[in-house]
Design an enzyme around this catalytic site. Structure first.
Site, PDB file in Angstrom:
ATOM      1  N   SER A  22       0.799  -1.079  -0.003  1.00 32.73           N
ATOM      2  CA  SER A  22       0.139  -0.026   0.028  1.00 32.73           C
ATOM      3  C   SER A  22       0.977   1.356   0.155  1.00 32.73           C
ATOM      4  O   SER A  22       1.481   1.575   0.965  1.00 32.73           O
ATOM      5  CB  SER A  22      -0.974  -0.031   1.190  1.00 32.73           C
ATOM      6  OG  SER A  22      -1.614   1.252   1.371  1.00 32.73           O
ATOM      7  N   HIS A  47      -1.364  -1.409  -3.892  1.00 30.40           N
ATOM      8  CA  HIS A  47      -2.675  -1.133  -3.287  1.00 30.40           C
ATOM      9  C   HIS A  47      -2.846   0.550  -3.183  1.00 30.40           C
ATOM     10  O   HIS A  47      -1.838   1.108  -2.573  1.00 30.40           O
ATOM     11  CB  HIS A  47      -2.714  -1.821  -1.963  1.00 30.40           C
ATOM     12  CG  HIS A  47      -3.847  -1.465  -1.099  1.00 30.40           C
ATOM     13  ND1 HIS A  47      -4.958  -2.602  -1.248  1.00 30.40           N
ATOM     14  CD2 HIS A  47      -4.273  -0.545  -0.193  1.00 30.40           C
ATOM     15  CE1 HIS A  47      -6.109  -1.804  -0.525  1.00 30.40           C
ATOM     16  NE2 HIS A  47      -5.529  -0.717   0.233  1.00 30.40           N
ATOM     17  N   ASP A  49      -4.819   3.869  -1.538  1.00 29.57           N
ATOM     18  CA  ASP A  49      -5.910   4.349  -0.833  1.00 29.57           C
ATOM     19  C   ASP A  49      -6.517   5.477  -1.125  1.00 29.57           C
ATOM     20  O   ASP A  49      -5.890   6.543  -1.125  1.00 29.57           O
ATOM     21  CB  ASP A  49      -5.399   4.239   0.652  1.00 29.57           C
ATOM     22  CG  ASP A  49      -5.076   2.645   1.220  1.00 29.57           C
ATOM     23  OD1 ASP A  49      -6.091   1.790   1.161  1.00 29.57           O
ATOM     24  OD2 ASP A  49      -3.712   2.577   1.577  1.00 29.57           O
ATOM     25  N   HIS A  80      -8.450   0.874  -3.493  1.00 28.79           N
ATOM     26  CA  HIS A  80      -9.301   0.666  -2.458  1.00 28.79           C
ATOM     27  C   HIS A  80     -10.041   2.210  -2.318  1.00 28.79           C
ATOM     28  O   HIS A  80      -9.475   3.077  -1.674  1.00 28.79           O
ATOM     29  CB  HIS A  80      -8.443   0.544  -1.099  1.00 28.79           C
ATOM     30  CG  HIS A  80      -9.113   0.448   0.050  1.00 28.79           C
ATOM     31  ND1 HIS A  80      -8.565   0.498   1.338  1.00 28.79           N
ATOM     32  CD2 HIS A  80     -10.484   0.441   0.497  1.00 28.79           C
ATOM     33  CE1 HIS A  80      -9.570   0.433   2.347  1.00 28.79           C
ATOM     34  NE2 HIS A  80     -10.687   0.403   2.019  1.00 28.79           N
ATOM     35  N   MET A  82     -12.119   4.551  -0.298  1.00 23.82           N
ATOM     36  CA  MET A  82     -12.731   5.141   0.865  1.00 23.82           C
ATOM     37  C   MET A  82     -13.195   6.560   0.522  1.00 23.82           C
ATOM     38  O   MET A  82     -12.721   7.502   1.169  1.00 23.82           O
ATOM     39  CB  MET A  82     -11.860   5.221   1.959  1.00 23.82           C
ATOM     40  CG  MET A  82     -11.291   3.737   2.500  1.00 23.82           C
ATOM     41  SD  MET A  82      -9.409   4.090   3.257  1.00 23.82           S
ATOM     42  CE  MET A  82      -8.636   3.741   1.781  1.00 23.82           C
ATOM     43  N   MET A 151     -11.214  -4.462   6.858  1.00 25.70           N
ATOM     44  CA  MET A 151     -10.351  -3.798   7.390  1.00 25.70           C
ATOM     45  C   MET A 151     -10.122  -3.870   8.786  1.00 25.70           C
ATOM     46  O   MET A 151     -11.154  -4.331   9.529  1.00 25.70           O
ATOM     47  CB  MET A 151     -11.012  -2.282   7.551  1.00 25.70           C
ATOM     48  CG  MET A 151     -11.535  -1.746   6.268  1.00 25.70           C
ATOM     49  SD  MET A 151     -10.053  -1.573   4.988  1.00 25.70           S
ATOM     50  CE  MET A 151      -9.083  -0.364   6.202  1.00 25.70           C
ATOM     51  N   GLY A 156      -8.566   5.484   7.194  1.00 28.12           N
ATOM     52  CA  GLY A 156      -8.333   6.617   7.381  1.00 28.12           C
ATOM     53  C   GLY A 156      -6.607   7.093   7.331  1.00 28.12           C
ATOM     54  O   GLY A 156      -6.518   8.171   6.891  1.00 28.12           O
ATOM     55  N   GLY A 159      -0.301   3.120   9.401  1.00 28.66           N
ATOM     56  CA  GLY A 159       0.533   3.531  10.677  1.00 28.66           C
ATOM     57  C   GLY A 159      -0.301   3.293  11.810  1.00 28.66           C
ATOM     58  O   GLY A 159       0.138   3.186  13.159  1.00 28.66           O
ATOM     59  N   GLY A 190      -4.597  -3.130   7.277  1.00 32.43           N
ATOM     60  CA  GLY A 190      -4.502  -2.287   8.072  1.00 32.43           C
ATOM     61  C   GLY A 190      -3.837  -2.878   9.437  1.00 32.43           C
ATOM     62  O   GLY A 190      -4.268  -3.771  10.026  1.00 32.43           O
ATOM     63  N   GLY A 191      -2.512  -2.230   9.628  1.00 29.11           N
ATOM     64  CA  GLY A 191      -1.731  -2.788  10.937  1.00 29.11           C
ATOM     65  C   GLY A 191      -1.229  -4.172  10.512  1.00 29.11           C
ATOM     66  O   GLY A 191      -0.905  -4.806  11.539  1.00 29.11           O
ATOM     67  N   SER A 212       2.875   0.529   6.186  1.00 26.80           N
ATOM     68  CA  SER A 212       4.175   0.954   6.863  1.00 26.80           C
ATOM     69  C   SER A 212       5.190  -0.200   7.156  1.00 26.80           C
ATOM     70  O   SER A 212       6.423  -0.046   6.878  1.00 26.80           O
ATOM     71  CB  SER A 212       3.740   1.410   8.250  1.00 26.80           C
ATOM     72  OG  SER A 212       2.618   2.032   8.283  1.00 26.80           O
TER      73      SER A 212
HETATM   74  C1  DX5 Z   1      -6.219   2.520   5.727  1.00 27.34           C
HETATM   75  C2  DX5 Z   1      -5.990   1.906   4.508  1.00 27.34           C
HETATM   76  C3  DX5 Z   1      -4.667   0.837   4.705  1.00 27.34           C
HETATM   77  C4  DX5 Z   1      -3.444   1.516   4.875  1.00 27.34           C
HETATM   78  C5  DX5 Z   1      -2.707   0.469   5.660  1.00 27.34           C
HETATM   79  O1  DX5 Z   1      -7.076   3.292   5.821  1.00 27.34           O
HETATM   80  O2  DX5 Z   1      -6.938   1.199   3.749  1.00 27.34           O
HETATM   81  O3  DX5 Z   1      -4.619   0.409   3.106  1.00 27.34           O
HETATM   82  O4  DX5 Z   1      -2.724   2.094   4.116  1.00 27.34           O
HETATM   83  O5  DX5 Z   1      -1.506   0.917   6.472  1.00 27.34           O
HETATM   84  P1  DX5 Z   1      -0.634   0.401   7.611  1.00 27.34           P
HETATM   85  O6  DX5 Z   1      -0.391  -0.977   6.633  1.00 27.34           O
HETATM   86  O7  DX5 Z   1       0.394   1.151   7.751  1.00 27.34           O
HETATM   87  O8  DX5 Z   1      -1.576   0.068   8.512  1.00 27.34           O
HETATM   88 ZN    ZN Z   2      -6.451   0.031   1.902  1.00 27.18          ZN
END
Ligand code: DX5
Ligand code: ZN
Length: 237
Positions: A22, A47, A49, A80, A82, A151, A156, A159, A190-191, A212
């Site tokens: 991402s 990916h 965002d 993706h 959002m 998710m 949003g 990190g 996410g994470g 990240s």
């Molecule tokens: C969050 C995004 C994720 C994000 C993941 O809103 O949809 O794709 O970039 O970031 P990390 O891997 O740092 O949690």
């Molecule tokens: Zn995403």
């Protein structure tokens, strides 16, 4: 546009988990090189965002960034959305080179129609679900999507910390998916890092989206991809 028909087959036989890098945590001043490092390191998808300042407070990127990425990588571009009104932007993202587009069940518009519009445009539709949204909310579209994007943080920002409370839903969606023989592949976003990805893999996830852990890895982007690969492959084998 590039299609990769073997992807879902690979995921379904469980031979190889897929890693989606991402770019949200990449250095945008050198985005092209960062993506090429992720690709050389073994990332399977890129990916992107997209945030509109309404569905989530943050603002990120639009079709112009997808178009720039399309010029420097052959990897599938996994967009993706959002955004509050995804339907409005689908054609622009497909023209820019998106191979896959995921929209949120919590967004506006008729979900099944939006997914159908993505497929009609020639891209692979996916449905994304926020942490608090139950699995039942997407049951009606499980047969019509190529990706189920769960998710594991509140969308949003990159990190944030992985939410382990979402794991039972990952397990549930995996079993619902298997039960109805849907061809959709199950992604977590996410994470995700070397510690959390194996937990998601054990719950049934097949695609691991990470920003990240890839682009902000202390030993570099390729090392980040390699570390995730080792984590998911050793654990889900
Ligand atoms: C969050 C995004 C994720 C994000 C993941 O809103 O949809 O794709 O970039 O970031 P990390 O891997 O740092 O949690
Ligand atoms: Zn995403």
């Amino acid at each position: 546009m590039f299609f990769h028909p073997r992807e879902s087959m690979i995921a379904r036989v469980g031979a190889r988990p897929l890693l989606a890098a991402s770019i949200l945590a990449a250095d945008f001043a050198r985005l092209g090189e960062a993506i090429q490092e992720a690709e050389a390191g073994g990332a399977d998808w890129i990916h992107l965002d997209v945030m509109d300042g309404h569905f989530v407070p943050n603002l990120t990127m639009g079709p112009v960034v997808v178009e720039a990425c399309r010029r420097i990588t052959r990897l599938p571009l996994d967009v993706h959305l959002m955004v509050e009104t995804p339907r409005r932007y689908l054609a622009a993202f497909v023209s820019a080179g998106a191979d896959r587009i995921s929209v949120h069940v919590e967004a506006d518009g008729d979900l099944a129609e939006t997914l159908g519009a993505i497929r009609d445009l020639g891209a692979r539709p996916g449905v994304a679900v926020n942490p608090e949204t139950p699995a039942e909310a997407i049951q009606h579209v499980l047969m019509s999507v190529d990706t189920i994007l769960v998710m594991t943080v509140h969308p949003g920002a990159a990190g944030q910390a992985f939410l382990p409370d979402v794991l039972p839903k990952v397990r549930e969606l995996r079993s619902r998916r298997d039960q109805i023989h849907s061809a959709a592949i199950l992604a977590v976003d996410g994470g995700i890092n070397a510690a959390t990805a194996p937990q998601a893999a054990r719950a049934g996830a097949e695609i691991f989206v990470a920003a990240s852990a890839v682009f902000a890895h202390p030993r570099g982007i390729a090392a980040g991809v390699a570390e995730l690969r080792t984590a998911v492959e050793s654990d889900s084998a």
